[in-house]
Enzyme design. Sequence first.
Site, PDB file in Angstrom:
ATOM      1  N   ALA A 191       2.943   0.186 -34.733  1.00  0.00           N
ATOM      2  CA  ALA A 191       3.617  -0.976 -35.325  1.00  0.00           C
ATOM      3  C   ALA A 191       4.058  -0.589 -36.730  1.00  0.00           C
ATOM      4  O   ALA A 191       3.312   0.059 -37.472  1.00  0.00           O
ATOM      5  CB  ALA A 191       2.672  -2.175 -35.372  1.00  0.00           C
TER       6      ALA A 191
ATOM      7  N   CYS B  23      -3.703   9.162   5.781  1.00  0.00           N
ATOM      8  CA  CYS B  23      -2.933   8.001   6.243  1.00  0.00           C
ATOM      9  C   CYS B  23      -1.938   8.396   7.327  1.00  0.00           C
ATOM     10  O   CYS B  23      -1.600   7.586   8.203  1.00  0.00           O
ATOM     11  CB  CYS B  23      -2.201   7.356   5.070  1.00  0.00           C
ATOM     12  SG  CYS B  23      -3.309   6.614   3.857  1.00  0.00           S
TER      13      CYS B  23
ATOM     14  N   GLU C 254      -1.244   2.206   3.166  1.00  0.00           N
ATOM     15  CA  GLU C 254      -0.973   2.175   4.606  1.00  0.00           C
ATOM     16  C   GLU C 254      -2.152   1.595   5.381  1.00  0.00           C
ATOM     17  O   GLU C 254      -1.964   0.836   6.341  1.00  0.00           O
ATOM     18  CB  GLU C 254      -0.676   3.592   5.112  1.00  0.00           C
ATOM     19  CG  GLU C 254       0.527   4.244   4.453  1.00  0.00           C
ATOM     20  CD  GLU C 254       0.186   5.058   3.220  1.00  0.00           C
ATOM     21  OE1 GLU C 254       0.862   6.072   2.979  1.00  0.00           O
ATOM     22  OE2 GLU C 254      -0.758   4.676   2.488  1.00  0.00           O
TER      23      GLU C 254
ATOM     24  N   CYS D  19      -0.442  10.326   2.730  1.00  0.00           N
ATOM     25  CA  CYS D  19      -1.252  11.526   2.518  1.00  0.00           C
ATOM     26  C   CYS D  19      -1.570  12.186   3.860  1.00  0.00           C
ATOM     27  O   CYS D  19      -1.654  11.531   4.898  1.00  0.00           O
ATOM     28  CB  CYS D  19      -2.528  11.193   1.759  1.00  0.00           C
ATOM     29  SG  CYS D  19      -3.678  10.114   2.644  1.00  0.00           S
TER      30      CYS D  19
END
Length: 335
Positions: free
Chosen positions: A150, A80, A46, A71
């Site tokens: 593998a 944010c 953000e 947050c």
Amino acid sequence: MRRCLQIAQNGTAAALPNPAVGAVIVYDNRIIGEGFTSAYGGPHAEVNAINSVKDKSLLAKSTIYVSLEPCSHFGKTPPCCDLILKHNIPIIVIGCQDPNVLVAGKSIQKLNATGKEVVVGVLEKECQDSNRRFFTFHTKKRPYIILKWAESKDGFIAPTSLSRKSDNQLSRKPFWISNSYSRQLTHKWRSEEQAILVGTQTAIDDNPRLNVRDWSGKSPVKIVLDQNNRIPKENYIFDNRSNTIVLSAVDLDFTNKIAAQIAHIIYERNIASVIIEGGRQMLQTFIDENLWDEARVFRGSMILNEGITAPEFSAKLTATKAIIDDELLIFTNHD
């Protein structure tokens, strides 16, 4: 929101153990700013999106789309949610709620309380999946676990140890079943996870470096089991090029649910993801305890006839991909 998810992938590896989030700001049906989560400790999506907007006066008439709830707490960066309120962005569209107890809906409540229009749950499943490491870490209290091996066309992961013995520890090299393109992909995967784990015998037989060489990116933390300190100190695992965690009898009860103990220790170290590359016993331990999220299996074209058999495994096959003469099989575990 799809654009949010797309750009969020630019920050996945560097952001861990934080989530990798994408944010897009739209004014008059036009994107005027976007950003993704910086490397751990840096600005969140953000912040980067808002900073990218040239004319900040437009923010008060814009919509911000973000793949994860902003947050609401002070961590390594300020909240944010407060930044969105500071710029008076009127509409906030959120992909999914943050599972972290420090957030967990608090930002949504705060934004609603100030009269903002908040929409939650747009492409929710896709947004959760894009941060499956972060969600696993916070909801299951363990790292996201990836199994990788593998195997030959006839189901062996290596020849017998007897045929690979060498008096010089440093001269020992892994036995390659997969081709060079598959091995390069493995190095890409290593760069995307926080840690890599192998067992004692793999460390002794292969003397692996467990770093990122055929790709760009940070090498993961090396984790190795060594119950009785048998791994020679000149082994590449101890080269100090990246952090190494050695788990011995001091750290683990080797008679009881080893995988769960390992996962707990990794979680306590604030490591959100680990890729397990062997050997067979280590892989089988996590399979038997049903403690894994993804399995990535390369099936090569060679026939070994004998050797160490691949782990016993039964799971949902979700994807296949041809890599020259190798076949990559992806399995997921929905426990």
